[in-house]
Design a protein around this motif. Structure first.
Motif, PDB file in Angstrom:
ATOM      1  N   SER A   7       0.830  -1.214   0.000  1.00 33.12           N
ATOM      2  CA  SER A   7       0.000   0.000   0.000  1.00 33.12           C
ATOM      3  C   SER A   7       0.860   1.257   0.000  1.00 33.12           C
ATOM      4  O   SER A   7       0.559   2.236  -0.698  1.00 33.12           O
ATOM      5  CB  SER A   7      -0.972   0.005   1.175  1.00 33.12           C
ATOM      6  N   GLU A   8       1.948   1.239   0.772  1.00 33.26           N
ATOM      7  CA  GLU A   8       2.838   2.404   0.789  1.00 33.26           C
ATOM      8  C   GLU A   8       3.556   2.546  -0.542  1.00 33.26           C
ATOM      9  O   GLU A   8       3.745   3.655  -1.037  1.00 33.26           O
ATOM     10  CB  GLU A   8       3.832   2.308   1.943  1.00 33.26           C
ATOM     11  N   GLY A   9       3.924   1.437  -1.131  1.00 32.90           N
ATOM     12  CA  GLY A   9       4.550   1.480  -2.447  1.00 32.90           C
ATOM     13  C   GLY A   9       3.628   2.103  -3.486  1.00 32.90           C
ATOM     14  O   GLY A   9       4.060   2.912  -4.314  1.00 32.90           O
ATOM     15  N   ALA A  10       2.349   1.745  -3.432  1.00 36.98           N
ATOM     16  CA  ALA A  10       1.370   2.315  -4.370  1.00 36.98           C
ATOM     17  C   ALA A  10       1.210   3.818  -4.156  1.00 36.98           C
ATOM     18  O   ALA A  10       1.143   4.598  -5.116  1.00 36.98           O
ATOM     19  CB  ALA A  10       0.023   1.602  -4.214  1.00 36.98           C
ATOM     20  N   ARG A  11       1.158   4.238  -2.896  1.00 30.57           N
ATOM     21  CA  ARG A  11       1.027   5.671  -2.576  1.00 30.57           C
ATOM     22  C   ARG A  11       2.258   6.430  -3.066  1.00 30.57           C
ATOM     23  O   ARG A  11       2.146   7.478  -3.710  1.00 30.57           O
ATOM     24  CB  ARG A  11       0.858   5.867  -1.072  1.00 30.57           C
ATOM     25  N   LEU A  12       3.431   5.867  -2.804  1.00 24.99           N
ATOM     26  CA  LEU A  12       4.666   6.527  -3.215  1.00 24.99           C
ATOM     27  C   LEU A  12       4.856   6.508  -4.730  1.00 24.99           C
ATOM     28  O   LEU A  12       5.450   7.432  -5.295  1.00 24.99           O
ATOM     29  CB  LEU A  12       5.867   5.873  -2.519  1.00 24.99           C
ATOM     30  N   LYS A  14       2.599   6.962  -6.968  1.00 26.76           N
ATOM     31  CA  LYS A  14       1.874   8.136  -7.492  1.00 26.76           C
ATOM     32  C   LYS A  14       2.719   9.396  -7.349  1.00 26.76           C
ATOM     33  O   LYS A  14       2.782  10.227  -8.259  1.00 26.76           O
ATOM     34  CB  LYS A  14       0.543   8.309  -6.771  1.00 26.76           C
ATOM     35  N   LEU A  15       3.370   9.543  -6.200  1.00 26.21           N
ATOM     36  CA  LEU A  15       4.229  10.712  -5.981  1.00 26.21           C
ATOM     37  C   LEU A  15       5.454  10.671  -6.889  1.00 26.21           C
ATOM     38  O   LEU A  15       5.879  11.703  -7.423  1.00 26.21           O
ATOM     39  CB  LEU A  15       4.660  10.783  -4.516  1.00 26.21           C
ATOM     40  N   MET A  16       6.016   9.490  -7.071  1.00 29.49           N
ATOM     41  CA  MET A  16       7.174   9.332  -7.945  1.00 29.49           C
ATOM     42  C   MET A  16       6.807   9.727  -9.373  1.00 29.49           C
ATOM     43  O   MET A  16       7.561  10.428 -10.048  1.00 29.49           O
ATOM     44  CB  MET A  16       7.671   7.885  -7.886  1.00 29.49           C
ATOM     45  N   ASP A  17       5.652   9.280  -9.822  1.00 29.99           N
ATOM     46  CA  ASP A  17       5.208   9.597 -11.175  1.00 29.99           C
ATOM     47  C   ASP A  17       4.977  11.101 -11.343  1.00 29.99           C
ATOM     48  O   ASP A  17       5.252  11.670 -12.398  1.00 29.99           O
ATOM     49  CB  ASP A  17       3.927   8.834 -11.515  1.00 29.99           C
ATOM     50  N   GLU A  18       4.488  11.751 -10.278  1.00 34.43           N
ATOM     51  CA  GLU A  18       4.201  13.186 -10.348  1.00 34.43           C
ATOM     52  C   GLU A  18       5.468  14.036 -10.262  1.00 34.43           C
ATOM     53  O   GLU A  18       5.623  15.004 -11.000  1.00 34.43           O
ATOM     54  CB  GLU A  18       3.243  13.579  -9.218  1.00 34.43           C
ATOM     55  N   GLN A  72       8.941  -1.213  -5.991  1.00 42.57           N
ATOM     56  CA  GLN A  72       7.521  -0.820  -5.996  1.00 42.57           C
ATOM     57  C   GLN A  72       7.263   0.436  -6.827  1.00 42.57           C
ATOM     58  O   GLN A  72       6.257   0.536  -7.502  1.00 42.57           O
ATOM     59  CB  GLN A  72       7.045  -0.558  -4.560  1.00 42.57           C
ATOM     60  N   VAL A  73       8.190   1.417  -6.734  1.00 42.16           N
ATOM     61  CA  VAL A  73       7.940   2.709  -7.380  1.00 42.16           C
ATOM     62  C   VAL A  73       8.647   2.852  -8.718  1.00 42.16           C
ATOM     63  O   VAL A  73       8.462   3.838  -9.420  1.00 42.16           O
ATOM     64  CB  VAL A  73       8.334   3.892  -6.460  1.00 42.16           C
TER      65      VAL A  73
END
Length: 161
Positions: A7-12, A14-18, A72-73
């Motif tokens: 779950s943290e990988g998924a959240r991060l 999104k931030l990595m992509d942005e 993950q990211v």
């Protein structure tokens, strides 16, 4: 507060992509439970010290999470810095300066009075006075209180709650 790698990988992610990069900070000992479970599930021996505590230096939580979160990211490069002071690299704010001043003042008073201890705000005393805390009371293994209001506010602000 449980750490969910997926779950943290998924959240991060999104931030990595942005933003194209991430800074992830872990406190010493963070995620040790998860690492131990992972190592044991793979049949690996968990290194421990003479007191039976997990040897953080040998399992290297920073490297472990760096590797797994990078996967993950989709990070191509990672760096692990061991010093929170170095990673923070920010000037002391007013709160920091006041705490430093209080610790210095009480530290000198304690030294003159012949009182030994570790200077800080004593959470074991009412009002958390700044004082020389007895060395036998200063030890590792104390879990972080994740119910503190400031911490709950922060994890809401960064999207972890």
């Amino acid at each position: 507060l449980k750490f969910g790698m997926v779950s943290e990988g998924a959240r991060l992610k999104k931030l990595m992509d942005e933003y194209g990069c991430l800074n992830v900070f872990f406190g010493e000992g963070t995620g040790v439970e998860e690492i131990v479970k992972d190592m044991e599930s793979r049949g690996e021996e968990v290194p421990r010290d003479a007191f039976g505590y997990v040897s953080l230096a040998k399992i290297n939580p920073g490297e472990y999470f760096s590797k797994h979160l990078a996967e993950q990211v989709g990070a191509e490069k990672t760096i692990v810095q061991k010093s929170g002071y170095f990673a923070r690299s920010a000037a002391a704010n007013e709160f920091d300066r006041n705490l430093i001043g209080d610790c210095a003042k009480v530290g000198v008073e304690s030294a003159i009075a012949g009182v030994s201890g570790c200077m800080g705000q004593d959470e074991g005393k009412e009002g958390h006075p700044t004082r020389a805390i007895e060395f036998e009371r200063v030890k590792g293994g104390k879990p972080f209180d994740t119910t503190q209001e400031w911490f709950q506010q922060m994890i809401k602000e960064i999207g972890q709650a």
